[in-house]
Write a protein that holds these residues in place. Structure first.
Motif, mmCIF file in Angstrom:
data_model
loop_
_atom_site.group_PDB
_atom_site.id
_atom_site.type_symbol
_atom_site.label_atom_id
_atom_site.label_comp_id
_atom_site.label_asym_id
_atom_site.label_seq_id
_atom_site.Cartn_x
_atom_site.Cartn_y
_atom_site.Cartn_z
ATOM 1 N N ALA A 73 0.843 -1.207 0.000
ATOM 2 C CA ALA A 73 0.000 0.000 0.000
ATOM 3 C C ALA A 73 0.875 1.253 0.000
ATOM 4 N N LEU A 74 1.913 1.258 0.821
ATOM 5 C CA LEU A 74 2.798 2.423 0.894
ATOM 6 C C LEU A 74 3.540 2.654 -0.418
ATOM 7 N N GLN A 75 3.909 1.582 -1.113
ATOM 8 C CA GLN A 75 4.579 1.743 -2.405
ATOM 9 C C GLN A 75 3.674 2.517 -3.361
ATOM 10 N N GLU A 76 2.390 2.188 -3.345
ATOM 11 C CA GLU A 76 1.450 2.885 -4.212
ATOM 12 C C GLU A 76 1.232 4.331 -3.742
ATOM 13 N N ILE A 77 1.081 4.518 -2.434
ATOM 14 C CA ILE A 77 0.841 5.858 -1.882
ATOM 15 C C ILE A 77 2.030 6.777 -2.167
ATOM 16 N N LEU A 78 3.233 6.288 -1.898
ATOM 17 C CA LEU A 78 4.421 7.129 -2.008
ATOM 18 C C LEU A 78 4.880 7.346 -3.447
ATOM 19 N N SER A 79 4.255 6.658 -4.392
ATOM 20 C CA SER A 79 4.563 6.912 -5.806
ATOM 21 C C SER A 79 3.448 7.724 -6.469
ATOM 22 N N ASN A 80 2.448 8.134 -5.680
ATOM 23 C CA ASN A 80 1.320 8.915 -6.185
ATOM 24 C C ASN A 80 1.572 10.395 -5.890
ATOM 25 N N ASP A 81 1.573 11.218 -6.929
ATOM 26 C CA ASP A 81 1.892 12.640 -6.752
ATOM 27 C C ASP A 81 0.966 13.356 -5.774
ATOM 28 N N GLU A 82 -0.288 12.945 -5.703
ATOM 29 C CA GLU A 82 -1.241 13.604 -4.814
ATOM 30 C C GLU A 82 -1.118 13.144 -3.361
ATOM 31 N N LEU A 83 -0.491 11.989 -3.138
ATOM 32 C CA LEU A 83 -0.438 11.412 -1.797
ATOM 33 C C LEU A 83 0.965 11.359 -1.191
ATOM 34 N N LYS A 84 1.987 11.458 -2.025
ATOM 35 C CA LYS A 84 3.354 11.175 -1.558
ATOM 36 C C LYS A 84 3.880 12.134 -0.493
ATOM 37 N N ASN A 85 3.250 13.293 -0.330
ATOM 38 C CA ASN A 85 3.720 14.230 0.684
ATOM 39 C C ASN A 85 3.063 14.038 2.048
ATOM 40 N N ILE A 86 2.129 13.084 2.145
ATOM 41 C CA ILE A 86 1.522 12.766 3.441
ATOM 42 C C ILE A 86 2.551 11.968 4.247
ATOM 43 N N PRO A 87 2.887 12.417 5.459
ATOM 44 C CA PRO A 87 3.839 11.643 6.266
ATOM 45 C C PRO A 87 3.278 10.249 6.573
ATOM 46 N N CYS A 88 4.056 9.227 6.193
ATOM 47 C CA CYS A 88 3.635 7.836 6.388
ATOM 48 C C CYS A 88 4.525 7.166 7.429
ATOM 49 N N PHE A 89 3.868 6.412 8.303
ATOM 50 C CA PHE A 89 4.558 5.693 9.371
ATOM 51 C C PHE A 89 4.123 4.243 9.343
ATOM 52 N N VAL A 90 5.041 3.355 9.701
ATOM 53 C CA VAL A 90 4.751 1.931 9.815
ATOM 54 C C VAL A 90 4.902 1.550 11.270
ATOM 55 N N TYR A 91 3.989 0.675 11.716
ATOM 56 C CA TYR A 91 4.201 0.060 13.030
ATOM 57 C C TYR A 91 3.881 -1.408 12.881
ATOM 58 N N SER A 92 4.744 -2.233 13.449
ATOM 59 C CA SER A 92 4.630 -3.671 13.231
ATOM 60 C C SER A 92 5.273 -4.431 14.387
ATOM 61 N N THR A 93 4.818 -5.664 14.557
ATOM 62 C CA THR A 93 5.488 -6.538 15.523
ATOM 63 C C THR A 93 6.770 -7.103 14.918
ATOM 64 N N SER A 94 6.903 -7.015 13.602
ATOM 65 C CA SER A 94 8.069 -7.573 12.917
ATOM 66 C C SER A 94 9.284 -6.671 13.079
ATOM 67 N N ILE A 95 10.385 -7.279 13.477
ATOM 68 C CA ILE A 95 11.639 -6.535 13.559
ATOM 69 C C ILE A 95 12.559 -6.949 12.409
ATOM 70 N N ASN A 96 11.946 -7.434 11.330
ATOM 71 C CA ASN A 96 12.679 -7.867 10.141
ATOM 72 C C ASN A 96 13.424 -6.667 9.536
ATOM 73 N N PRO A 97 14.757 -6.720 9.512
ATOM 74 C CA PRO A 97 15.513 -5.575 8.996
ATOM 75 C C PRO A 97 15.221 -5.258 7.524
ATOM 76 N N SER A 98 14.837 -6.270 6.748
ATOM 77 C CA SER A 98 14.545 -5.992 5.332
ATOM 78 C C SER A 98 13.276 -5.152 5.192
ATOM 79 N N TYR A 99 12.308 -5.337 6.095
ATOM 80 C CA TYR A 99 11.111 -4.489 6.077
ATOM 81 C C TYR A 99 11.486 -3.040 6.371
ATOM 82 N N LYS A 100 12.296 -2.849 7.414
ATOM 83 C CA LYS A 100 12.702 -1.492 7.788
ATOM 84 C C LYS A 100 13.480 -0.842 6.651
ATOM 85 N N GLU A 101 14.373 -1.594 6.044
ATOM 86 C CA GLU A 101 15.176 -1.067 4.940
ATOM 87 C C GLU A 101 14.284 -0.664 3.759
#
Length: 134
Positions: A73-101
């Motif tokens: 969802a974030l990939q789509e939001i952050l590549s959309n010119d009308e939405l990409k300037n909205i500050p986006c945050f993730v919160y998850s139980t996963s501490i997978n470093p590849s997700y954070k990266e």
């Protein structure tokens, strides 16, 4: 303390219990005047694409959700010119470093670890505000 902000946040969370807790923590924070909840990434995208909804000031999404996960969802939001300037945050139980990266590479403002206590959930709005203000 007088209200500093009048923010609208959309939260994508598929776990009903976590959704209730996180929505309540933002509702209790005087800086957030409107809290909208959706159940997964597809609902988040549909909410944002619905012309009758005002764009939120902040987006917070879980990662592991059915149908469309938070990262997709974030990939789509952050590549959309009308939405990409909205500050986006993730919160998850996963501490997978590849997700954070992946989130860092996309321009997500912060990758927050989902807390285990109600008290710790109350820190999430404060953390988001401090990052937005920086």
């Amino acid at each position: 303390m007088p209200e500093k902000y009048n923010l609208h946040i959309v939260i994508a969370e598929d776990d009903i219990d976590d959704a209730d807790v996180i929505a309540e923590t933002f509702t209790k924070n005087p800086n957030f005047s409107k809290v909208s909840l959706v159940g997964n990434g597809e609902e988040l995208l549909n909410y944002l694409k619905n012309g009758s909804n005002e764009n939120p000031d902040v987006i917070l999404t879980d990662i592991n959700m059915p149908i469309i996960d938070g990262i997709e969802a974030l990939q789509e939001i952050l590549s959309n010119d009308e939405l990409k300037n909205i500050p986006c945050f993730v919160y998850s139980t996963s501490i997978n470093p590849s997700y954070k990266e992946k989130c860092d590479d996309m321009g997500v403002k912060a990758y927050l670890i989902k807390p285990y206590s109600f008290e710790a959930f109350a820190e999430i709005p404060k953390t988001i505000l401090s990052i937005i203000e920086a």
